[in-house]
Design a protein around this motif. Structure first.
Motif, PDB file in Angstrom:
ATOM      1  N   SER A 101       0.826  -1.203   0.000  1.00 20.33           N
ATOM      2  CA  SER A 101       0.000   0.000   0.000  1.00 20.33           C
ATOM      3  C   SER A 101       0.860   1.253   0.000  1.00 20.33           C
ATOM      4  CB  SER A 101      -0.946   0.005   1.211  1.00 20.33           C
ATOM      5  OG  SER A 101      -0.210  -0.065   2.417  1.00 20.33           O
ATOM      6  N   LEU A 102       0.287   2.325  -0.541  1.00 21.62           N
ATOM      7  CA  LEU A 102       0.967   3.609  -0.630  1.00 21.62           C
ATOM      8  C   LEU A 102       0.013   4.720  -0.210  1.00 21.62           C
ATOM      9  CD1 LEU A 102       2.557   3.236  -4.195  1.00 21.62           C
ATOM     10  CD2 LEU A 102       3.706   2.800  -2.009  1.00 21.62           C
ATOM     11  N   LEU A 103       0.492   5.626   0.625  1.00 25.27           N
ATOM     12  CA  LEU A 103      -0.266   6.837   0.947  1.00 25.27           C
ATOM     13  C   LEU A 103       0.205   7.937   0.007  1.00 25.27           C
ATOM     14  CD1 LEU A 103      -2.335   8.224   2.798  1.00 25.27           C
ATOM     15  CD2 LEU A 103      -0.417   8.889   4.278  1.00 25.27           C
ATOM     16  N   CYS A 104      -0.716   8.442  -0.806  1.00 21.48           N
ATOM     17  CA  CYS A 104      -0.358   9.352  -1.890  1.00 21.48           C
ATOM     18  C   CYS A 104      -1.147  10.657  -1.787  1.00 21.48           C
ATOM     19  CB  CYS A 104      -0.669   8.720  -3.253  1.00 21.48           C
ATOM     20  SG  CYS A 104      -0.145   7.008  -3.432  1.00 21.48           S
ATOM     21  N   SER A 105      -0.630  11.670  -2.466  1.00 24.23           N
ATOM     22  CA  SER A 105      -1.446  12.847  -2.696  1.00 24.23           C
ATOM     23  C   SER A 105      -2.535  12.465  -3.694  1.00 24.23           C
ATOM     24  CB  SER A 105      -0.585  13.995  -3.234  1.00 24.23           C
ATOM     25  OG  SER A 105       0.097  13.602  -4.409  1.00 24.23           O
ATOM     26  N   ASN A 106      -3.541  13.301  -3.856  1.00 24.13           N
ATOM     27  CA  ASN A 106      -4.642  12.977  -4.756  1.00 24.13           C
ATOM     28  C   ASN A 106      -4.125  12.549  -6.129  1.00 24.13           C
ATOM     29  OD1 ASN A 106      -6.794  13.328  -3.014  1.00 24.13           O
ATOM     30  ND2 ASN A 106      -7.007  15.507  -3.460  1.00 24.13           N
ATOM     31  N   LEU A 107      -4.753  11.539  -6.703  1.00 25.82           N
ATOM     32  CA  LEU A 107      -4.255  10.930  -7.926  1.00 25.82           C
ATOM     33  C   LEU A 107      -4.466  11.842  -9.134  1.00 25.82           C
ATOM     34  CD1 LEU A 107      -5.525   7.262  -7.526  1.00 25.82           C
ATOM     35  CD2 LEU A 107      -3.436   8.309  -6.636  1.00 25.82           C
ATOM     36  N   SER A 108      -3.444  11.918  -9.970  1.00 27.41           N
ATOM     37  CA  SER A 108      -3.542  12.663 -11.223  1.00 27.41           C
ATOM     38  C   SER A 108      -4.311  11.832 -12.243  1.00 27.41           C
ATOM     39  CB  SER A 108      -2.150  12.972 -11.762  1.00 27.41           C
ATOM     40  OG  SER A 108      -1.492  11.768 -12.127  1.00 27.41           O
ATOM     41  N   MET A 109      -4.769  12.484 -13.310  1.00 26.63           N
ATOM     42  CA  MET A 109      -5.408  11.755 -14.397  1.00 26.63           C
ATOM     43  C   MET A 109      -4.440  10.740 -15.006  1.00 26.63           C
ATOM     44  SD  MET A 109      -7.936  10.983 -16.247  1.00 26.63           S
ATOM     45  CE  MET A 109      -9.152  12.225 -15.798  1.00 26.63           C
ATOM     46  N   HIS A 110      -3.166  11.101 -15.034  1.00 25.42           N
ATOM     47  CA  HIS A 110      -2.111  10.214 -15.530  1.00 25.42           C
ATOM     48  C   HIS A 110      -2.127   8.895 -14.757  1.00 25.42           C
ATOM     49  CE1 HIS A 110       1.888   9.635 -17.457  1.00 25.42           C
ATOM     50  NE2 HIS A 110       1.495  10.615 -18.232  1.00 25.42           N
ATOM     51  N   THR A 111      -2.164   8.992 -13.427  1.00 27.84           N
ATOM     52  CA  THR A 111      -2.137   7.803 -12.577  1.00 27.84           C
ATOM     53  C   THR A 111      -3.427   7.000 -12.695  1.00 27.84           C
ATOM     54  OG1 THR A 111      -0.633   8.875 -11.009  1.00 27.84           O
ATOM     55  CG2 THR A 111      -1.864   6.983 -10.206  1.00 27.84           C
ATOM     56  N   LYS A 112      -4.556   7.686 -12.724  1.00 26.48           N
ATOM     57  CA  LYS A 112      -5.845   6.996 -12.864  1.00 26.48           C
ATOM     58  C   LYS A 112      -5.896   6.212 -14.175  1.00 26.48           C
ATOM     59  CE  LYS A 112      -8.434  10.397 -10.135  1.00 26.48           C
ATOM     60  NZ  LYS A 112      -9.456  11.484 -10.201  1.00 26.48           N
ATOM     61  N   THR A 113      -5.376   6.822 -15.227  1.00 20.17           N
ATOM     62  CA  THR A 113      -5.335   6.144 -16.524  1.00 20.17           C
ATOM     63  C   THR A 113      -4.440   4.914 -16.461  1.00 20.17           C
ATOM     64  OG1 THR A 113      -5.682   8.261 -17.661  1.00 20.17           O
ATOM     65  CG2 THR A 113      -4.841   6.441 -18.978  1.00 20.17           C
ATOM     66  N   ASN A 114      -3.299   5.072 -15.826  1.00 19.53           N
ATOM     67  CA  ASN A 114      -2.343   3.965 -15.695  1.00 19.53           C
ATOM     68  C   ASN A 114      -2.970   2.778 -14.971  1.00 19.53           C
ATOM     69  OD1 ASN A 114       0.191   3.056 -16.392  1.00 19.53           O
ATOM     70  ND2 ASN A 114       1.249   4.042 -14.700  1.00 19.53           N
ATOM     71  N   ILE A 115      -3.732   3.053 -13.929  1.00 18.17           N
ATOM     72  CA  ILE A 115      -4.398   1.988 -13.169  1.00 18.17           C
ATOM     73  C   ILE A 115      -5.389   1.231 -14.052  1.00 18.17           C
ATOM     74  CG2 ILE A 115      -6.054   1.561 -11.305  1.00 18.17           C
ATOM     75  CD1 ILE A 115      -4.631   3.807  -9.721  1.00 18.17           C
ATOM     76  N   GLU A 116      -6.127   1.957 -14.868  1.00 17.95           N
ATOM     77  CA  GLU A 116      -7.108   1.313 -15.745  1.00 17.95           C
ATOM     78  C   GLU A 116      -6.420   0.466 -16.827  1.00 17.95           C
ATOM     79  OE1 GLU A 116     -10.354   1.146 -15.141  1.00 17.95           O
ATOM     80  OE2 GLU A 116      -9.772   2.220 -13.310  1.00 17.95           O
ATOM     81  N   ILE A 117      -5.283   0.914 -17.312  1.00 17.80           N
ATOM     82  CA  ILE A 117      -4.535   0.119 -18.301  1.00 17.80           C
ATOM     83  C   ILE A 117      -4.037  -1.172 -17.656  1.00 17.80           C
ATOM     84  CG2 ILE A 117      -2.505   0.053 -19.791  1.00 17.80           C
ATOM     85  CD1 ILE A 117      -4.796   1.813 -20.823  1.00 17.80           C
ATOM     86  N   VAL A 118      -3.554  -1.089 -16.423  1.00 20.13           N
ATOM     87  CA  VAL A 118      -3.117  -2.290 -15.701  1.00 20.13           C
ATOM     88  C   VAL A 118      -4.240  -3.322 -15.651  1.00 20.13           C
ATOM     89  CG1 VAL A 118      -2.580  -3.176 -13.393  1.00 20.13           C
ATOM     90  CG2 VAL A 118      -1.322  -1.220 -14.290  1.00 20.13           C
ATOM     91  N   LYS A 119      -5.452  -2.870 -15.365  1.00 20.56           N
ATOM     92  CA  LYS A 119      -6.589  -3.783 -15.201  1.00 20.56           C
ATOM     93  C   LYS A 119      -6.986  -4.457 -16.509  1.00 20.56           C
ATOM     94  CE  LYS A 119      -8.528  -1.479 -11.135  1.00 20.56           C
ATOM     95  NZ  LYS A 119      -9.677  -0.717 -10.590  1.00 20.56           N
ATOM     96  N   LYS A 120      -6.575  -3.901 -17.649  1.00 22.68           N
ATOM     97  CA  LYS A 120      -6.839  -4.543 -18.925  1.00 22.68           C
ATOM     98  C   LYS A 120      -5.973  -5.798 -19.114  1.00 22.68           C
ATOM     99  CE  LYS A 120      -8.602  -0.809 -21.859  1.00 22.68           C
ATOM    100  NZ  LYS A 120      -9.739  -1.608 -22.388  1.00 22.68           N
ATOM    101  N   PHE A 121      -4.798  -5.787 -18.475  1.00 24.25           N
ATOM    102  CA  PHE A 121      -3.856  -6.897 -18.658  1.00 24.25           C
ATOM    103  C   PHE A 121      -3.823  -7.873 -17.489  1.00 24.25           C
ATOM    104  CE2 PHE A 121      -2.398  -3.754 -21.653  1.00 24.25           C
ATOM    105  CZ  PHE A 121      -1.818  -4.471 -22.684  1.00 24.25           C
ATOM    106  N   ILE A 122      -4.138  -7.388 -16.295  1.00 24.81           N
ATOM    107  CA  ILE A 122      -3.976  -8.206 -15.091  1.00 24.81           C
ATOM    108  C   ILE A 122      -5.255  -8.145 -14.254  1.00 24.81           C
ATOM    109  CG2 ILE A 122      -2.647  -8.532 -12.965  1.00 24.81           C
ATOM    110  CD1 ILE A 122      -0.284  -7.200 -14.349  1.00 24.81           C
ATOM    111  N   ASP A 123      -5.696  -9.277 -13.789  1.00 19.38           N
ATOM    112  CA  ASP A 123      -6.854  -9.355 -12.908  1.00 19.38           C
ATOM    113  C   ASP A 123      -6.397  -9.044 -11.489  1.00 19.38           C
ATOM    114  OD1 ASP A 123      -9.290  -9.788 -11.746  1.00 19.38           O
ATOM    115  OD2 ASP A 123      -9.206 -11.979 -11.883  1.00 19.38           O
ATOM    116  N   ILE A 124      -6.470  -7.794 -11.127  1.00 22.34           N
ATOM    117  CA  ILE A 124      -5.990  -7.357  -9.818  1.00 22.34           C
ATOM    118  C   ILE A 124      -6.944  -6.330  -9.238  1.00 22.34           C
ATOM    119  CG2 ILE A 124      -4.541  -5.554 -10.862  1.00 22.34           C
ATOM    120  CD1 ILE A 124      -2.623  -5.878  -8.490  1.00 22.34           C
TER     121      ILE A 124
END
Length: 337
Positions: free
Chosen positions: A297-320
């Protein structure tokens, strides 16, 4: 075949790079359309094409659409192999982003790889060399990933021509990482990264930092004169806590006063200290894919659109499952399950 729309979310080159990385790590083919659709000049530029070529090389992949200006690409990876590799962007385009594409795939192998990269090392549109060395790689070290990185020559925009050597040592065990506390503030460490420009510029920047952050230091210890083809100036400030080192940068541009360049970096530092989330916006984005494999786990500042997009791309390849837990108005916790 996995389908990716490059106009999704932030709509930039990160969608392509993350897709290449994840395709290699999961051995899954993908097709991407609308590459960099949300950018002024869409399609593959030289640095993106270099990232594609690097991914092809290390994973013995087959590809369609790998040419400058291409807005559609199909990628069919095979086995990722460690080895000695040499990749040149051929411009001031960021070679750091090329590294970002292939490092996660190589870091999980049981044999050493050595990379020689040439291009931009200090490009305002990408994480600079020092950010990776001071902030990103130490977190990978907590995961058990041992990467050595040295700067042979700096590559500032627009001249480029920088040279990096990266040694990725065999991994023994990937460890879970949780960084959820800001910790005690130990030190604020400024540095002016400087080449082929008057030293008076660096002195003015340091004077501004000294006054606005109310810290004392010897200017001689804070100016790093680098060898480079062209001129360059970057204001860097490391915030060192008992938990992590978070690096901030501000790039000089023609016509912008040295004091303004320094103030931009100071503002980032003050914002980080006030929010008190150990993982800043840019580091969070860089850590998404490694954390998918390490968990934690990571405590982060509010997520950028860049990061939100990256998370969604991850979910296309990996069931996590990646839980995004809002802590308050300025902090979120990412939990990788």
């Amino acid at each position: 075949m996995i389908k990716v729309d490059g106009s999704f979310g932030e709509g930039g080159g990160q969608i392509l790079r993350s897709s290449l990385t994840l395709a290699m790590m999961t051995n899954q083919a993908f097709e991407i359309i609308n590459i960099r659709a949300n950018r002024k000049k869409s399609g593959l530029l030289r640095q993106h094409l270099t990232a594609v070529k690097a991914a092809i090389k290390i994973s013995n992949a087959k590809v369609e659409g790998d040419f400058i200006g291409s807005t559609k690409l199909s990628f069919f990876p095979s086995k990722v192999e460690s080895g000695d590799y040499d990749f040149k962007v051929g411009s001031a385009g960021s070679c750091i982003l090329v590294l970002q594409t292939i490092l996660p795939a190589l870091m999980l192998l049981n044999k050493k790889s050595t990379l020689y990269l040439e291009g931009g090392t200090h490009n305002p549109m990408a994480p600079p060399f020092d950010f990776l060395k001071n902030s990103f790689l130490p977190v990978l070290k907590k995961m058990g990933v041992d990467v050595e990185m040295s700067l042979k020559r700096a590559g500032f925009y627009p001249a480029g021509g920088g040279q990096l050597c990266i040694i990725i040592n065999p991994i023994k065990c990937l460890s879970r990482v949780s960084i959820n506390e800001f910790g005690d503030l130990l030190k604020i460490k400024p540095k002016i990264i400087h080449s082929n420009l008057p030293f008076s510029i660096a002195s003015r920047e340091l004077s501004t930092i000294r006054k606005k952050l109310n810290i004392d230091f010897d200017d001689r210890d804070c100016i790093e004169q680098l060898d480079s083809i062209g001129p360059g100036n970057v204001v860097a400030i490391d915030v060192i806590t008992s938990t992590i080192t978070q690096s901030f940068y501000s790039f000089a541009f023609r016509g912008i006063k040295a004091e303004s360049i320094a103030q931009n970096c100071i503002n980032q530092v003050n914002n980080y200290i006030n929010i008190k989330a150990p993982i800043g916006e840019f580091l969070c984005d860089q850590l998404i894919i490694p954390m998918v494999y390490a968990k934690g786990s990571l405590l982060c500042s509010n997520l950028s659109m860049h990061t939100k997009t990256n998370i969604e791309i991850v979910k296309k390849f990996i069931d996590i499952e990646i839980e995004i837990k809002k802590i308050n108005d300025v902090q979120v916790q990412l939990i990788f399950i």
